[in-house]
Write a protein that holds these residues in place. Structure first.
Motif, mmCIF file in Angstrom:
data_model
loop_
_atom_site.group_PDB
_atom_site.id
_atom_site.type_symbol
_atom_site.label_atom_id
_atom_site.label_comp_id
_atom_site.label_asym_id
_atom_site.label_seq_id
_atom_site.Cartn_x
_atom_site.Cartn_y
_atom_site.Cartn_z
ATOM 1 N N VAL A 187 19.541 -11.505 4.419
ATOM 2 C CA VAL A 187 19.611 -10.552 3.305
ATOM 3 C C VAL A 187 19.867 -9.148 3.838
ATOM 4 N N ARG A 188 19.173 -8.799 4.913
ATOM 5 C CA ARG A 188 19.359 -7.462 5.474
ATOM 6 C C ARG A 188 20.780 -7.267 5.997
ATOM 7 N N ASP A 189 21.305 -8.242 6.710
ATOM 8 C CA ASP A 189 22.589 -8.060 7.399
ATOM 9 C C ASP A 189 23.809 -8.375 6.535
ATOM 10 N N ASP A 190 23.659 -9.334 5.610
ATOM 11 C CA ASP A 190 24.833 -9.782 4.862
ATOM 12 C C ASP A 190 24.764 -9.541 3.361
ATOM 13 N N TYR A 191 23.559 -9.496 2.822
ATOM 14 C CA TYR A 191 23.412 -9.451 1.369
ATOM 15 C C TYR A 191 22.905 -8.114 0.867
ATOM 16 N N ALA A 192 22.250 -7.347 1.730
ATOM 17 C CA ALA A 192 21.676 -6.065 1.313
ATOM 18 C C ALA A 192 22.682 -5.123 0.653
ATOM 19 N N PRO A 193 23.950 -5.057 1.120
ATOM 20 C CA PRO A 193 24.904 -4.159 0.448
ATOM 21 C C PRO A 193 25.075 -4.469 -1.040
ATOM 22 N N GLU A 194 24.902 -5.750 -1.414
ATOM 23 C CA GLU A 194 25.025 -6.112 -2.831
ATOM 24 C C GLU A 194 23.818 -5.631 -3.631
ATOM 25 N N LEU A 195 22.675 -5.491 -2.957
ATOM 26 C CA LEU A 195 21.456 -5.102 -3.651
ATOM 27 C C LEU A 195 21.472 -3.639 -4.065
ATOM 28 N N GLY A 196 22.003 -2.797 -3.175
ATOM 29 C CA GLY A 196 22.036 -1.374 -3.468
ATOM 30 C C GLY A 196 20.644 -0.838 -3.726
ATOM 31 N N GLU A 197 20.471 -0.180 -4.855
ATOM 32 C CA GLU A 197 19.181 0.429 -5.181
ATOM 33 C C GLU A 197 18.138 -0.608 -5.599
ATOM 34 N N GLU A 198 18.540 -1.888 -5.732
ATOM 35 C CA GLU A 198 17.597 -2.915 -6.149
ATOM 36 C C GLU A 198 16.825 -3.510 -4.984
ATOM 37 N N ILE A 199 16.998 -2.978 -3.773
ATOM 38 C CA ILE A 199 16.323 -3.534 -2.615
ATOM 39 C C ILE A 199 14.804 -3.464 -2.763
ATOM 40 N N ASP A 200 14.298 -2.412 -3.428
ATOM 41 C CA ASP A 200 12.851 -2.306 -3.656
ATOM 42 C C ASP A 200 12.348 -3.492 -4.475
ATOM 43 N N ARG A 201 13.091 -3.817 -5.512
ATOM 44 C CA ARG A 201 12.687 -4.934 -6.368
ATOM 45 C C ARG A 201 12.797 -6.257 -5.624
ATOM 46 N N TRP A 202 13.847 -6.393 -4.802
ATOM 47 C CA TRP A 202 14.037 -7.657 -4.080
ATOM 48 C C TRP A 202 12.854 -7.931 -3.164
ATOM 49 N N VAL A 203 12.449 -6.945 -2.389
ATOM 50 C CA VAL A 203 11.351 -7.149 -1.444
ATOM 51 C C VAL A 203 10.054 -7.456 -2.189
ATOM 52 N N GLU A 204 9.766 -6.728 -3.260
ATOM 53 C CA GLU A 204 8.539 -6.974 -4.019
ATOM 54 C C GLU A 204 8.541 -8.391 -4.595
ATOM 55 N N SER A 259 0.825 -1.210 0.000
ATOM 56 C CA SER A 259 0.000 0.000 0.000
ATOM 57 C C SER A 259 0.855 1.254 0.000
ATOM 58 N N ASN A 260 2.170 1.069 -0.117
ATOM 59 C CA ASN A 260 3.129 2.180 -0.119
ATOM 60 C C ASN A 260 3.136 2.962 1.196
ATOM 61 N N LEU A 261 2.740 2.311 2.279
ATOM 62 C CA LEU A 261 2.822 2.912 3.601
ATOM 63 C C LEU A 261 4.040 2.418 4.363
ATOM 64 N N MET A 262 4.803 1.562 3.721
ATOM 65 C CA MET A 262 6.035 1.041 4.300
ATOM 66 C C MET A 262 7.039 0.841 3.175
ATOM 67 N N SER A 263 8.236 1.384 3.344
ATOM 68 C CA SER A 263 9.261 1.246 2.307
ATOM 69 C C SER A 263 9.791 -0.186 2.281
ATOM 70 N N ALA A 264 10.494 -0.514 1.209
ATOM 71 C CA ALA A 264 11.088 -1.844 1.102
ATOM 72 C C ALA A 264 12.089 -2.084 2.231
ATOM 73 N N LYS A 265 12.867 -1.085 2.543
ATOM 74 C CA LYS A 265 13.838 -1.233 3.631
ATOM 75 C C LYS A 265 13.138 -1.468 4.963
ATOM 76 N N GLU A 266 12.049 -0.736 5.206
ATOM 77 C CA GLU A 266 11.299 -0.925 6.446
ATOM 78 C C GLU A 266 10.692 -2.322 6.502
ATOM 79 N N ALA A 267 10.183 -2.814 5.362
ATOM 80 C CA ALA A 267 9.622 -4.164 5.319
ATOM 81 C C ALA A 267 10.700 -5.197 5.609
ATOM 82 N N LEU A 268 11.877 -4.998 5.018
ATOM 83 C CA LEU A 268 12.988 -5.913 5.259
ATOM 84 C C LEU A 268 13.384 -5.895 6.731
#
Length: 227
Positions: free
Chosen positions: A122-139, A90-99
């Protein structure tokens, strides 16, 4: 909109971060959106500076009148996931917040739920590799969550890696346990920096292997359970 407002309060209530003013504001907003009940009116008129425990009884009465079912504080953390998903979509929570929230659910499970552990890793060890793609990863992760939640995953599942060289998916070999030295499919004789890709296949001793947070590896793993 009323449903997402309720989801937000129920989520914060379960995490014990909701304040008295959050309950009062929720009641006010529901009245403005056409909801109504005797207890809802009372709740909307309470002093927002009251403590949470002072407004809880009225909140529970309101939930009963509006047929809202708050999550029990001792429920399975997976029961909280639908709230996070709806708020994110619903766009009331960002991908980072959901993660972050999914990772907190893993902590709430006392680190015992391997499926929630994937989000934590993913948040602690893999998120740095995602960079700006974190939105896509969570979706993209939500459909995988639905598929995996019916499976009995091993406890080490969040730490699994997949090898593109031999196809093995499982626990990696730590760098400091490698003997003889690693092999690289591209012929490199120098070890990659650990901060870039600290994963080595335990079967063929090849690096780099990819964390199961990569959807290509996750898809291969889950496909093994297809009938």
């Amino acid at each position: 909109m009323a449903e997402t407002l309720t989801d937000k309060l129920l989520l914060n209530r379960w995490f014990k971060t909701a304040m008295g003013e959050d309950y009062v504001e929720w009641a006010v907003q529901l009245l403005l959106r056409g909801e109504d009940s005797p207890s809802l009116r009372v709740l909307a008129g309470l002093n927002p500076n009251l403590e949470r425990y002072e407004v809880e009884p009225n909140f529970l009465e309101t939930c009963d009148e509006l047929n809202i079912r708050p999550l029990p504080p001792d429920c399975n953390p997976r029961s909280v996931v639908p709230l996070i998903r709806r708020l994110h979509r619903s766009n009331l929570m960002s991908a980072k917040e959901a993660l972050d929230k999914m990772s907190e659910l893993y902590e709430a499970s006392e680190f015992s739920d391997p499926l929630l552990g994937l989000w934590f890793m993913v948040r602690d060890d893999y998120a740095p590799e995602l960079g700006e793609e974190i939105d896509r990863w969570v979706e993209d992760a939500w459909p995988f969550y639905d598929r995996a939640q019916v499976l009995e995953l091993p406890q080490d599942f969040p730490k699994f890696v997949g090898c593109d060289h031999c196809g093995h998916i499982g626990m990696p070999v730590p760098w400091n346990k490698l003997n003889p030295p690693i092999k690289s499919p591209i012929g490199a004789d120098a070890r990659p920096k650990e901060t870039v890709m600290p994963y080595v296949c335990a079967v063929c001793n090849t690096c780099p292997a990819r964390h199961i947070g990569h959807f290509g590896i996750l898809e291969k793993y889950l496909s093994r359970f297809n009938s």
